[in-house]
Every structure is written in structure tokens, then in C-alpha cells.
Scaffold this motif. Sequence first.
Motif, PDB file in Angstrom:
ATOM      1  N   LEU A 133     -36.586 -54.027   7.644  1.00 12.28           N
ATOM      2  CA  LEU A 133     -35.420 -53.139   7.550  1.00 12.28           C
ATOM      3  C   LEU A 133     -35.093 -52.542   8.915  1.00 12.28           C
ATOM      4  O   LEU A 133     -33.929 -52.463   9.309  1.00 12.28           O
ATOM      5  CB  LEU A 133     -35.689 -52.011   6.547  1.00 12.28           C
ATOM      6  N   MET A 134     -36.130 -52.144   9.656  1.00 18.57           N
ATOM      7  CA  MET A 134     -35.912 -51.577  10.989  1.00 18.57           C
ATOM      8  C   MET A 134     -35.525 -52.674  11.981  1.00 18.57           C
ATOM      9  O   MET A 134     -34.696 -52.461  12.859  1.00 18.57           O
ATOM     10  CB  MET A 134     -37.166 -50.842  11.464  1.00 18.57           C
ATOM     11  N   GLU A 135     -36.128 -53.851  11.823  1.00 22.36           N
ATOM     12  CA  GLU A 135     -35.784 -54.973  12.711  1.00 22.36           C
ATOM     13  C   GLU A 135     -34.325 -55.358  12.554  1.00 22.36           C
ATOM     14  O   GLU A 135     -33.632 -55.610  13.545  1.00 22.36           O
ATOM     15  CB  GLU A 135     -36.697 -56.166  12.436  1.00 22.36           C
ATOM     16  N   ASP A 136     -33.846 -55.407  11.313  1.00 18.41           N
ATOM     17  CA  ASP A 136     -32.438 -55.746  11.078  1.00 18.41           C
ATOM     18  C   ASP A 136     -31.514 -54.730  11.744  1.00 18.41           C
ATOM     19  O   ASP A 136     -30.483 -55.088  12.309  1.00 18.41           O
ATOM     20  CB  ASP A 136     -32.145 -55.811   9.575  1.00 18.41           C
ATOM     21  N   ALA A 137     -31.905 -53.448  11.675  1.00 19.98           N
ATOM     22  CA  ALA A 137     -31.073 -52.390  12.250  1.00 19.98           C
ATOM     23  C   ALA A 137     -31.049 -52.433  13.771  1.00 19.98           C
ATOM     24  O   ALA A 137     -30.095 -51.968  14.389  1.00 19.98           O
ATOM     25  CB  ALA A 137     -31.572 -51.022  11.779  1.00 19.98           C
ATOM     26  N   THR A 138     -32.078 -53.005  14.393  1.00 19.32           N
ATOM     27  CA  THR A 138     -32.221 -52.940  15.860  1.00 19.32           C
ATOM     28  C   THR A 138     -32.151 -54.307  16.540  1.00 19.32           C
ATOM     29  O   THR A 138     -32.341 -54.399  17.753  1.00 19.32           O
ATOM     30  CB  THR A 138     -33.575 -52.279  16.221  1.00 19.32           C
ATOM     31  N   ARG A 139     -31.855 -55.341  15.780  1.00 21.10           N
ATOM     32  CA  ARG A 139     -31.884 -56.712  16.309  1.00 21.10           C
ATOM     33  C   ARG A 139     -31.021 -56.897  17.564  1.00 21.10           C
ATOM     34  O   ARG A 139     -31.356 -57.652  18.459  1.00 21.10           O
ATOM     35  CB  ARG A 139     -31.436 -57.683  15.221  1.00 21.10           C
ATOM     36  N   GLN A 140     -29.909 -56.175  17.661  1.00 17.96           N
ATOM     37  CA  GLN A 140     -28.989 -56.362  18.782  1.00 17.96           C
ATOM     38  C   GLN A 140     -29.625 -56.021  20.132  1.00 17.96           C
ATOM     39  O   GLN A 140     -29.126 -56.441  21.164  1.00 17.96           O
ATOM     40  CB  GLN A 140     -27.741 -55.507  18.571  1.00 17.96           C
ATOM     41  N   PHE A 141     -30.726 -55.282  20.132  1.00 15.70           N
ATOM     42  CA  PHE A 141     -31.365 -54.896  21.391  1.00 15.70           C
ATOM     43  C   PHE A 141     -32.355 -55.936  21.924  1.00 15.70           C
ATOM     44  O   PHE A 141     -32.914 -55.750  22.996  1.00 15.70           O
ATOM     45  CB  PHE A 141     -32.118 -53.567  21.231  1.00 15.70           C
ATOM     46  N   TYR A 142     -32.569 -56.997  21.173  1.00 17.34           N
ATOM     47  CA  TYR A 142     -33.605 -57.960  21.546  1.00 17.34           C
ATOM     48  C   TYR A 142     -33.016 -59.363  21.633  1.00 17.34           C
ATOM     49  O   TYR A 142     -32.292 -59.795  20.743  1.00 17.34           O
ATOM     50  CB  TYR A 142     -34.748 -57.928  20.531  1.00 17.34           C
ATOM     51  N   GLU A 148     -41.948 -60.622  19.939  1.00 17.32           N
ATOM     52  CA  GLU A 148     -43.184 -59.834  19.983  1.00 17.32           C
ATOM     53  C   GLU A 148     -42.901 -58.397  20.397  1.00 17.32           C
ATOM     54  O   GLU A 148     -43.470 -57.460  19.833  1.00 17.32           O
ATOM     55  CB  GLU A 148     -44.207 -60.477  20.916  1.00 17.32           C
ATOM     56  N   ASP A 149     -42.012 -58.225  21.385  1.00 15.79           N
ATOM     57  CA  ASP A 149     -41.633 -56.873  21.803  1.00 15.79           C
ATOM     58  C   ASP A 149     -40.947 -56.128  20.653  1.00 15.79           C
ATOM     59  O   ASP A 149     -41.201 -54.939  20.421  1.00 15.79           O
ATOM     60  CB  ASP A 149     -40.685 -56.909  23.000  1.00 15.79           C
ATOM     61  N   HIS A 150     -40.086 -56.841  19.944  1.00 18.44           N
ATOM     62  CA  HIS A 150     -39.366 -56.245  18.827  1.00 18.44           C
ATOM     63  C   HIS A 150     -40.356 -55.787  17.749  1.00 18.44           C
ATOM     64  O   HIS A 150     -40.296 -54.647  17.271  1.00 18.44           O
ATOM     65  CB  HIS A 150     -38.371 -57.259  18.265  1.00 18.44           C
ATOM     66  N   ALA A 151     -41.284 -56.668  17.389  1.00 14.94           N
ATOM     67  CA  ALA A 151     -42.285 -56.333  16.366  1.00 14.94           C
ATOM     68  C   ALA A 151     -43.148 -55.152  16.806  1.00 14.94           C
ATOM     69  O   ALA A 151     -43.438 -54.250  16.013  1.00 14.94           O
ATOM     70  CB  ALA A 151     -43.149 -57.548  16.061  1.00 14.94           C
ATOM     71  N   ALA A 152     -43.544 -55.138  18.076  1.00 21.21           N
ATOM     72  CA  ALA A 152     -44.368 -54.036  18.592  1.00 21.21           C
ATOM     73  C   ALA A 152     -43.603 -52.720  18.566  1.00 21.21           C
ATOM     74  O   ALA A 152     -44.151 -51.669  18.194  1.00 21.21           O
ATOM     75  CB  ALA A 152     -44.848 -54.353  20.004  1.00 21.21           C
TER      76      ALA A 152
END
Length: 194
Positions: A133-142, A148-152
Motif C-alpha cells: 500500500l505504501m509502495e503504491d503510494a510512493t512508486r513515482q519516487f523510484y 531494494e531502496d524502495h522496499a527499505a
Amino acid sequence: MARRSDHTRPELTQLALESARKIIAKEGITALSGRKVTARMGYTIGTLYQLFDDMDDLVERVNAQTLAMLFEHCQQGARHDGVAQQLKALGILFGEFVKEHPNEWDAIMSYRYKDDHTTSEEYHREILRLFGLMEDATRQFYGDGEQEDHAADMAMLWASLTGILGVAFSERQVGGSLEQMLEHLIAMYLKARS
């Protein structure tokens, strides 16, 4: 006392999980015991250990169900426009769930598994769905190659959020309201990603 043939194995498993959840919700994780679960079920203690490896297995499966409930509750947060709004909505929804289910959340945060306990695929999958849910909200930054950075970063946001909830719902009330602390956390995250 119910007879073993009264329920199938899947029905018994679900009955045990529901019984354990009710005990945790009403009395807290420290009150949970195999005898209490089976007494609520109407079966003997031996039945419980035919269904679960040990208490760690039972608690982890209840906790996985709690995480699944949290995911369902927080999915609404993904409907907001803008990263900050989505993250804040997720945080608020997370907080609502914790406030409504304090003992179930405490079971996730405070139960100590034996040293040799291995986390199940089911539990791991529920954590990843929440991170998603958080990854979907922030995907545009990666970009590509930054998974790996996104997951961390999402693990760090998750840890920060759980800490904020612990402070926000404690008697100490340091750091401001839940909304204030969420806004500050999100602002720090967005500044780091800009």
C-alpha cells in the motif's frame, strides 16, 4: 464436550483461530493459553496440538489474520490524490484500526516467539501486502533498479509509523497528535526523496 467428528479439520482450525482471537481481543495476549482456547472451542487440549505445531504457530496465524484485517481497513487510503495525502490517509486508517483493536495489535507487537521460530509464508505475505500500500503510494519516487531502496524505505516508514502509534496512544502524549506526527514524518520522507 464436542466430539472430534463434529467438525472437519479446516473447521476446527478456524474455530481455534476465532477462539484465540476472542481471548486476545477481550483479555490480551498474556491471557492466551491452549486450555482457554480449547475450553472456548469445546474440545480437549490434544485437539489444539493436532491443528498447530505449538502456541507460536497459533499466535502467528491469528496475527496474520489481524494483519489481513488491517490491510482491508487501510486499502481506502490508496484512493487519495497526491503522495502526502495517500500516506497520511494510510497512517490515519492504521491508527483507527489500532485504536479499535488494541489487544490484537499488541499481540503483533509484543508477543515473543521462541528463538527457533521461523516466520510463515502467510505472515510474511500479509506484511508485504501492507508494505505494498505504501509502495503504491510512493512508486513515482523510484526508478528502475531501485526496488531494494524502495522496499527499505517502506520498511523504515512502517517502523516509524508503528513507533508513532505507540507514542500517540500512550499516556505520555509526547510529539503532538497522531496527525501532527504523521505530517512531520511524511514531510521528512518527501524531503529525503526530493
